[in-house]
Design an enzyme around this catalytic site. Structure first.
Site, PDB file in Angstrom:
ATOM      1  N   CYS A 155       0.789  -1.234   0.000  1.00 44.85           N
ATOM      2  CA  CYS A 155       0.000   0.000   0.000  1.00 44.85           C
ATOM      3  C   CYS A 155       0.823   1.287   0.000  1.00 44.85           C
ATOM      4  O   CYS A 155       0.262   2.381  -0.060  1.00 44.85           O
ATOM      5  CB  CYS A 155      -0.991  -0.029   1.154  1.00 44.85           C
ATOM      6  N   HIS A 288      -2.706   8.171   6.377  1.00 43.91           N
ATOM      7  CA  HIS A 288      -2.976   6.869   5.758  1.00 43.91           C
ATOM      8  C   HIS A 288      -4.388   6.445   6.183  1.00 43.91           C
ATOM      9  O   HIS A 288      -5.166   6.022   5.357  1.00 43.91           O
ATOM     10  CB  HIS A 288      -1.902   5.866   6.193  1.00 43.91           C
ATOM     11  N   HIS A 324      -9.868   2.298   0.486  1.00 46.21           N
ATOM     12  CA  HIS A 324      -8.417   2.135   0.492  1.00 46.21           C
ATOM     13  C   HIS A 324      -7.999   1.603  -0.876  1.00 46.21           C
ATOM     14  O   HIS A 324      -8.258   0.450  -1.218  1.00 46.21           O
ATOM     15  CB  HIS A 324      -8.015   1.168   1.602  1.00 46.21           C
TER      16      HIS A 324
END
Lengths: 571, 85
Positions: A155, A288, A324
């Site tokens: 990620c 994040h 996400h």
């Protein structure tokens, strides 16, 4: 050198371009909703899908019927927008992804058994989806020619892509680069996250006391970067500057972040230090903020430690808008930060209602105010933590010239015994490489290298294929988390960091036969710029019978590779 | 109960890839996490899967595992009480 941003492109669940994205952000309109295009049986989970089918994407992009993964379709769309905005061709494409062409592999797995749909097989490779993006960046303004790189650090991939682009500009290895990432939803990683029990069946609520996990999203986001001098010389509009960046490894656990957020703290501190700024200079942190119980606590701790006595700036996670977007998240969120800076607003952290001890309190409504300096975070599996500092002021960064590089004491192919509890989860070939790497470090007399970089063509295939086969055989019912966790390309580099208690730079590249060249470009730039003095470079691939049967349909095969090299900066 | 405990030990060894261990190496009352076997959050997820697969017990919240997976004995006790197969 001052690194100017002269173009951005975004596609995600909240819009197919920058204008739509901006509108959704300002109107606080989330893109998370019921599944439409992902054909999973687990429809109880909402997702952040780009609201276009593959056919609609092809039509919009004027593409023929060449097989392309959705990752590439999304990437082409966002990259074309960024290049059109910059009004100039680029010479380098750096695009992070982990899913790559997995959507095609899972769709055609049964076809392969009958020798059908073989044209999609090579697209399984992460690097192939980036090459496909590069092939289709034709624009009236010029064609992208030259090099392409695919960082694959889960990620944080897209932020690491931006960092490599900046390093290549500063060392004269690129003149104008398009950097970011692309990732489509796949049943593979959707089910993987499901087995980790960190997906919410409600829209996600980052930093909320009652948050209950993430929603997966998809998309692509890119920045066009070049030196300020070049941008000014051609009269380009400058949208902002990159003032600093850093990557650090949490070196704690393969999927969980440490409670104190060590890696995240080091990444944010590194980005601030490079820019010569203080925490009090920051106007906005694009967190994040995945909304998993673990991430938000760990990130809150790292932000609190970074700030010290300074007041908390505006913080929000835009994942409640987009979901996400995994490997693309750093690119999408960096582009969102550029929008925020140019339109003087701070995006809201949607769905937040309740604070809790140990959690930072985010901004819950769009704030209209000038935004000068922004930190943008992206953290990945393996504790791969990156932070980017974006600024509306020019910030001077040092330049350097690359020098040649030769490995210390050649290659090590032997290997020593390593015993650690978590090694029991690895495939035999992965264990082999861990031993080889340990031996190489011992031979070089280096306990803890400044950087660990891995080059792999196919990634950790044994575990990937196992998860894929289980998923198809049980119709997404009986899946185990362990093979999924081990399936990401950056598994080995992050395990080596855990094993050597190493918080230094950590990266993985997947670019076909060019993977090692990409890894070496990265460490050469960093050595020239003085950020690292030593590096452990790993080469990994593993032979898996079922995958070789598939590859034989196109006359290819894999081979076992487990090599480690140690490099030291030439003085 | 003793039979269930022995069976569970074998299942744990298999599910968590402890190739070098035998059921005799696992103490029934020793902590599974932290000390003892030194399991982590990934193993906890594997144990949740194991409970579902072998005993038809569904845990919706991974946090429930903390109490249940204290030791092989606590796990066996929970299984005995809640098993559906």
């Amino acid at each position: 050198m001052r690194i100017a941003i002269t173009g951005i492109g975004i596609v995600s669940a909240i819009g197919n371009n920058c204008a739509e994205t901006l509108q959704s952000l300002l109107e606080q309109r989330s893109g998370i909703g019921p599944m439409r295009y992902l054909h999973s049986v687990h429809t109880e989970y909402p997702v952040g899908e780009v609201q276009l089918s593959n056919d609609e994407l092809r039509q919009r992009l004027n593409l023929g019927d060449e097989p392309l993964p959705r990752t590439s379709l999304l990437g082409i769309m966002a990259a074309r927008e960024a290049i059109a905005m910059a009004q100039a061709p680029c010479d380098t494409l750096i695009s992070g992804t982990t899913v790559g062409g997995m959507d095609l592999t899972e769709q055609h797995w049964q076809d392969y058994k009958q020798g059908k749909s073989v044209a999609t097989i090579p697209l399984h490779e992460a690097g192939a989806s980036t090459r496909a993006i590069m092939r289709h960046l034709h624009s009236p303004l010029g064609e992208l020619e030259g090099s392409c790189y695919t960082p694959s650090t889960a990620c944080s991939s897209a932020l690491n892509a931006i960092m490599l682009g900046c390093d290549m500009l500063r060392t004269g290895q690129a003149k104008r680069a398009i950097v970011g990432g692309a990732e489509s939803l796949s049943r593979f990683h959707f089910n993987g996250f499901r087995t980790l029990m960190i997906m919410d069946q409600q829209p996600c609520r980052p930093f909320d006391a009652n948050r209950n996990g993430l929603n997966l999203g998809e998309g692509a986001g890119y920045l066009v970067i070049e030196s300020e001098n070049d941008a000014l010389a051609r009269g380009a509009k400058i949208l902002g500057y990159i003032g600093g960046y850093a990557n650090a490894c949490d070196a704690f656990h393969q999927t969980a972040s440490s409670p104190e957020g060590e890696g995240a703290y080091l990444a944010m501190k590194g980005a601030l230090d490079m820019a010569g700024l203080l925490p009090s200079d920051i106007d906005y942190i694009n967190a994040h903020g995945t909304a998993t119980p673990n991430n938000d606590v760990s990130e809150s701790a790292s932000v609190t430690r970074l700030l010290g006595v300074c007041k908390l700036p505006a913080v929000s996670s835009t994942k409640a808008f987009t979901g996400h977007t995994t490997s693309a998240s750093g690119g999408i969120e960096a582009a969102i930060c550029v929008l925020a800076m140019n339109n003087s607003f701070i995006p809201a952290n949607l769905h937040w209602t309740q604070s809790a001890e140990g959690l930072i309190t985010p901004v819950t409504q769009t704030l209209h105010q000038p935004v000068h300096h922004i930190l943008c975070n992206a953290f990945g599996f393996g504790g791969n933590d990156s932070s980017l500092l974006l600024s509306d002021h020019p910030i001077d960064l040092t330049e350097a010239t690359l020098s040649s590089l030769s490995p210390l004491r050649g290659k090590s192919e032997g290997g020593c015994e390593v015993s650690a509890a978590y090694l029991r989860r690895l495939s035999p070939q992965m264990r082999q490489l861990v031993g080889v790497a340990k031996q190489a470090l011992q031979d070089a007399g280096i306990e803890r290298p400044d950087a660990i970089v891995c080059a792999t063509r196919w990634g950790c295939m044994q575990q990937s294929i196992r998860f894929l086969q289980d998923m198809i055989a049980t119709n997404e019912q009986e899946l185990k988390p362990t093979p999924f966790i081990q399936s990401t390309h950056n598994t080995i580099a992050s395990l080596m960091a855990i094993l050597t208690h190493n918080h230094g730079y950590n990266a993985t590249y997947s670019q076909g036969k060019q993977s090692l060249a990409c890894a070496l470009m990265d460490i050469r730039c960093q050595m020239a710029l003085g950020r690292i003095r030593s590096a452990l470079v790993l080469e990994f691939d593993e032979q898996v019978e079922t995958w070789d049967e598939v590859l034989s349909l196109i006359g290819e095969q894999t081979c076992n590779i487990a090599r480690a090299h140690v490099y030291i900066k030439n003085e | 109960m003793e039979q269930l405990i022995e069976q569970l030990k074998s299942q744990i060894i298999e599910a968590l890839n402890f190739e070098d261990l035998t059921p005799a190496d696992i103490e029934t009352d020793a902590p599974l996490f932290g000390e003892g076997l030194g399991l982590d959050s990934i193993d906890a997820l594997e144990l949740i899967m194991l409970m579902d697969r072998e005993y038809g017990i569904k845990l919706a919240d991974p946090k429930q595992g903390k109490q249940i997976f204290r030791s092989v004995r606590t796990m066996a006790e929970y299984i005995q009480e809640h098993r559906t197969k």
